[in-house]
Design a protein around this motif. Sequence first.
Motif, PDB file in Angstrom:
ATOM      1  N   SER A  33       0.798  -1.229   0.000  1.00 43.20           N
ATOM      2  CA  SER A  33       0.000   0.000   0.000  1.00 43.20           C
ATOM      3  C   SER A  33       0.829   1.276   0.000  1.00 43.20           C
ATOM      4  CB  SER A  33      -0.947  -0.012   1.209  1.00 43.20           C
ATOM      5  OG  SER A  33      -0.204  -0.076   2.403  1.00 43.20           O
ATOM      6  N   LYS A  34       2.083   1.203  -0.412  1.00 44.06           N
ATOM      7  CA  LYS A  34       2.909   2.414  -0.434  1.00 44.06           C
ATOM      8  C   LYS A  34       2.621   3.282  -1.655  1.00 44.06           C
ATOM      9  CE  LYS A  34       6.548   0.190   2.168  1.00 44.06           C
ATOM     10  NZ  LYS A  34       7.764  -0.585   2.103  1.00 44.06           N
ATOM     11  N   GLU A  35       2.212   2.677  -2.770  1.00 46.89           N
ATOM     12  CA  GLU A  35       1.914   3.410  -4.002  1.00 46.89           C
ATOM     13  C   GLU A  35       0.511   3.056  -4.480  1.00 46.89           C
ATOM     14  OE1 GLU A  35       3.914   5.637  -5.288  1.00 46.89           O
ATOM     15  OE2 GLU A  35       5.533   5.215  -3.865  1.00 46.89           O
ATOM     16  N   PRO A  98       3.861  -5.823 -17.736  1.00 45.18           N
ATOM     17  CA  PRO A  98       5.133  -6.224 -17.109  1.00 45.18           C
ATOM     18  C   PRO A  98       5.577  -5.280 -16.002  1.00 45.18           C
ATOM     19  CG  PRO A  98       5.312  -6.217 -19.502  1.00 45.18           C
ATOM     20  CD  PRO A  98       3.982  -5.619 -19.171  1.00 45.18           C
ATOM     21  N   VAL A  99       5.272  -3.989 -16.137  1.00 40.23           N
ATOM     22  CA  VAL A  99       5.672  -3.032 -15.097  1.00 40.23           C
ATOM     23  C   VAL A  99       4.983  -3.360 -13.777  1.00 40.23           C
ATOM     24  CG1 VAL A  99       5.633  -0.606 -14.412  1.00 40.23           C
ATOM     25  CG2 VAL A  99       6.119  -1.224 -16.790  1.00 40.23           C
ATOM     26  N   LEU A 100       3.666  -3.599 -13.849  1.00 38.49           N
ATOM     27  CA  LEU A 100       2.924  -3.968 -12.641  1.00 38.49           C
ATOM     28  C   LEU A 100       3.416  -5.299 -12.098  1.00 38.49           C
ATOM     29  CD1 LEU A 100       0.628  -3.437 -10.650  1.00 38.49           C
ATOM     30  CD2 LEU A 100      -0.920  -4.585 -12.249  1.00 38.49           C
ATOM     31  N   TYR A 101       3.740  -6.218 -12.996  1.00 32.49           N
ATOM     32  CA  TYR A 101       4.228  -7.538 -12.579  1.00 32.49           C
ATOM     33  C   TYR A 101       5.502  -7.393 -11.751  1.00 32.49           C
ATOM     34  CZ  TYR A 101       6.131 -12.258 -12.947  1.00 32.49           C
ATOM     35  OH  TYR A 101       6.656 -13.483 -12.654  1.00 32.49           O
ATOM     36  N   TYR A 102       6.444  -6.563 -12.191  1.00 26.62           N
ATOM     37  CA  TYR A 102       7.689  -6.399 -11.449  1.00 26.62           C
ATOM     38  C   TYR A 102       7.502  -5.514 -10.216  1.00 26.62           C
ATOM     39  CZ  TYR A 102       9.989  -8.861 -15.179  1.00 26.62           C
ATOM     40  OH  TYR A 102      10.356  -9.832 -16.065  1.00 26.62           O
ATOM     41  N   THR A 103       6.518  -4.610 -10.261  1.00 30.85           N
ATOM     42  CA  THR A 103       6.238  -3.778  -9.083  1.00 30.85           C
ATOM     43  C   THR A 103       5.688  -4.622  -7.936  1.00 30.85           C
ATOM     44  OG1 THR A 103       5.760  -1.887 -10.501  1.00 30.85           O
ATOM     45  CG2 THR A 103       4.917  -1.792  -8.248  1.00 30.85           C
ATOM     46  N   LEU A 104       4.761  -5.541  -8.272  1.00 31.67           N
ATOM     47  CA  LEU A 104       4.155  -6.376  -7.232  1.00 31.67           C
ATOM     48  C   LEU A 104       5.149  -7.397  -6.695  1.00 31.67           C
ATOM     49  CD1 LEU A 104       0.598  -6.941  -8.706  1.00 31.67           C
ATOM     50  CD2 LEU A 104       1.300  -5.338  -6.937  1.00 31.67           C
ATOM     51  N   GLY A 105       6.062  -7.841  -7.561  1.00 31.77           N
ATOM     52  CA  GLY A 105       7.112  -8.756  -7.116  1.00 31.77           C
ATOM     53  C   GLY A 105       6.584 -10.003  -6.440  1.00 31.77           C
ATOM     54  N   ILE A 106       7.099 -10.286  -5.262  1.00 38.18           N
ATOM     55  CA  ILE A 106       6.775 -11.514  -4.546  1.00 38.18           C
ATOM     56  C   ILE A 106       5.325 -11.524  -4.055  1.00 38.18           C
ATOM     57  CG2 ILE A 106       7.549 -10.639  -2.330  1.00 38.18           C
ATOM     58  CD1 ILE A 106       7.962 -14.235  -3.605  1.00 38.18           C
ATOM     59  N   PHE A 107       4.699 -10.349  -3.936  1.00 37.42           N
ATOM     60  CA  PHE A 107       3.345 -10.301  -3.376  1.00 37.42           C
ATOM     61  C   PHE A 107       2.288 -10.840  -4.333  1.00 37.42           C
ATOM     62  CE2 PHE A 107       5.650  -7.264  -0.801  1.00 37.42           C
ATOM     63  CZ  PHE A 107       5.355  -7.780   0.443  1.00 37.42           C
ATOM     64  N   LEU A 152      -5.885   3.199   2.027  1.00 40.83           N
ATOM     65  CA  LEU A 152      -4.634   3.260   2.792  1.00 40.83           C
ATOM     66  C   LEU A 152      -3.496   3.825   1.935  1.00 40.83           C
ATOM     67  CD1 LEU A 152      -3.111   2.708   5.399  1.00 40.83           C
ATOM     68  CD2 LEU A 152      -2.609   0.411   4.524  1.00 40.83           C
ATOM     69  N   ALA A 153      -3.423   3.417   0.665  1.00 43.76           N
ATOM     70  CA  ALA A 153      -2.371   3.937  -0.214  1.00 43.76           C
ATOM     71  C   ALA A 153      -2.514   5.445  -0.404  1.00 43.76           C
ATOM     72  CB  ALA A 153      -2.411   3.216  -1.566  1.00 43.76           C
ATOM     73  N   GLY A 154      -3.729   5.917  -0.579  1.00 48.42           N
ATOM     74  CA  GLY A 154      -3.959   7.358  -0.728  1.00 48.42           C
ATOM     75  C   GLY A 154      -3.552   8.130   0.519  1.00 48.42           C
ATOM     76  N   ILE A 155      -3.918   7.614   1.670  1.00 51.18           N
ATOM     77  CA  ILE A 155      -3.569   8.290   2.928  1.00 51.18           C
ATOM     78  C   ILE A 155      -2.055   8.269   3.141  1.00 51.18           C
ATOM     79  CG2 ILE A 155      -3.800   8.159   5.439  1.00 51.18           C
ATOM     80  CD1 ILE A 155      -6.669   7.071   4.928  1.00 51.18           C
ATOM     81  N   ARG A 156      -1.420   7.126   2.844  1.00 51.05           N
ATOM     82  CA  ARG A 156       0.038   7.041   3.029  1.00 51.05           C
ATOM     83  C   ARG A 156       0.764   7.987   2.072  1.00 51.05           C
ATOM     84  NH1 ARG A 156       2.064   0.880   3.861  1.00 51.05           N
ATOM     85  NH2 ARG A 156       3.982   1.978   4.375  1.00 51.05           N
ATOM     86  N   ASN A 157       0.241   8.168   0.874  1.00 49.64           N
ATOM     87  CA  ASN A 157       0.841   9.121  -0.063  1.00 49.64           C
ATOM     88  C   ASN A 157       0.778  10.536   0.477  1.00 49.64           C
ATOM     89  OD1 ASN A 157       2.008   7.761  -2.130  1.00 49.64           O
ATOM     90  ND2 ASN A 157       0.316   7.976  -3.558  1.00 49.64           N
ATOM     91  N   ARG A 158      -0.341  10.890   1.095  1.00 48.95           N
ATOM     92  CA  ARG A 158      -0.482  12.230   1.686  1.00 48.95           C
ATOM     93  C   ARG A 158       0.443  12.412   2.880  1.00 48.95           C
ATOM     94  NH1 ARG A 158      -3.847  16.026  -0.825  1.00 48.95           N
ATOM     95  NH2 ARG A 158      -3.637  17.030   1.190  1.00 48.95           N
ATOM     96  N   ASN A 170       5.716   3.892   8.610  1.00 52.83           N
ATOM     97  CA  ASN A 170       5.332   2.614   8.001  1.00 52.83           C
ATOM     98  C   ASN A 170       4.274   1.828   8.772  1.00 52.83           C
ATOM     99  OD1 ASN A 170       7.020   3.098   5.842  1.00 52.83           O
ATOM    100  ND2 ASN A 170       8.774   2.273   6.927  1.00 52.83           N
ATOM    101  N   ALA A 171       4.656   0.718   9.415  1.00 48.98           N
ATOM    102  CA  ALA A 171       3.670  -0.208   9.974  1.00 48.98           C
ATOM    103  C   ALA A 171       2.829   0.418  11.080  1.00 48.98           C
ATOM    104  CB  ALA A 171       4.370  -1.461  10.494  1.00 48.98           C
ATOM    105  N   ALA A 172       3.435   1.190  11.964  1.00 49.52           N
ATOM    106  CA  ALA A 172       2.691   1.752  13.093  1.00 49.52           C
ATOM    107  C   ALA A 172       1.564   2.670  12.612  1.00 49.52           C
ATOM    108  CB  ALA A 172       3.637   2.500  14.019  1.00 49.52           C
TER     109      ALA A 172
END
Length: 195
Positions: A33-35, A98-107, A152-158, A170-172
């Motif tokens: 949820s970082k991006e 492919p960009v999304l594929y490498y962005t998501l990675g192991i997840f 959550l991603a939107g809030i974390r970006n702000r 991050n987690a907290a």
Amino acid sequence: MDINPLVIFMAAIFTSNILLTNFLGMCSYLSVSKEIESSAGLGMAVFFVLTLTSAINYIVYHYILVPMDLIYLQYIIFIIVIAAFVQLTELIIERFSPVLYYTLGIFLPLITVNCAILGVSLFMIIRQYSFIQAVLYGAGSGIGWLLAILALAGIRNRLKEKYLPQGMNNAAISLIITGIMALAFIGFSGVAIIQ
């Protein structure tokens, strides 16, 4: 169960959100949820897998496992179906984005062990949903998971632009925001559905 499938669908999105009420599927939710772009991609993948595996697992359970008295194999069979669909989803995303594929990675392959996917399949059996109810419950749960990770991603970006005290990164802060969002989504339980 004699519940309108539309009610189950709306409840799965808001008041009984699989992530915000049962806290299932938290690992990938917190990590990806970082991006916003990667969150949207993973959320769409989870929605796709949840909807289709709900339908397939319902058919497998009611038309194969129950008649053959193999209910004790439901966990293994459900996980095999989920793993097969995750592999299919992974191939589709790798082929077309492919960009999304490498962005998501192991997840992306870890959707297989996303407990929200297995949880939805088990809840539909425990709650004795019909086929339509099960599919709409799966789709609603997928949309609810997508909404939660996008919020959550939107809030974390702000929050990237704001000062946070030491130890609140991050987690907290993500867990605090998730708790507040859970309270907000439960607030939808007061909304009546007009029939």
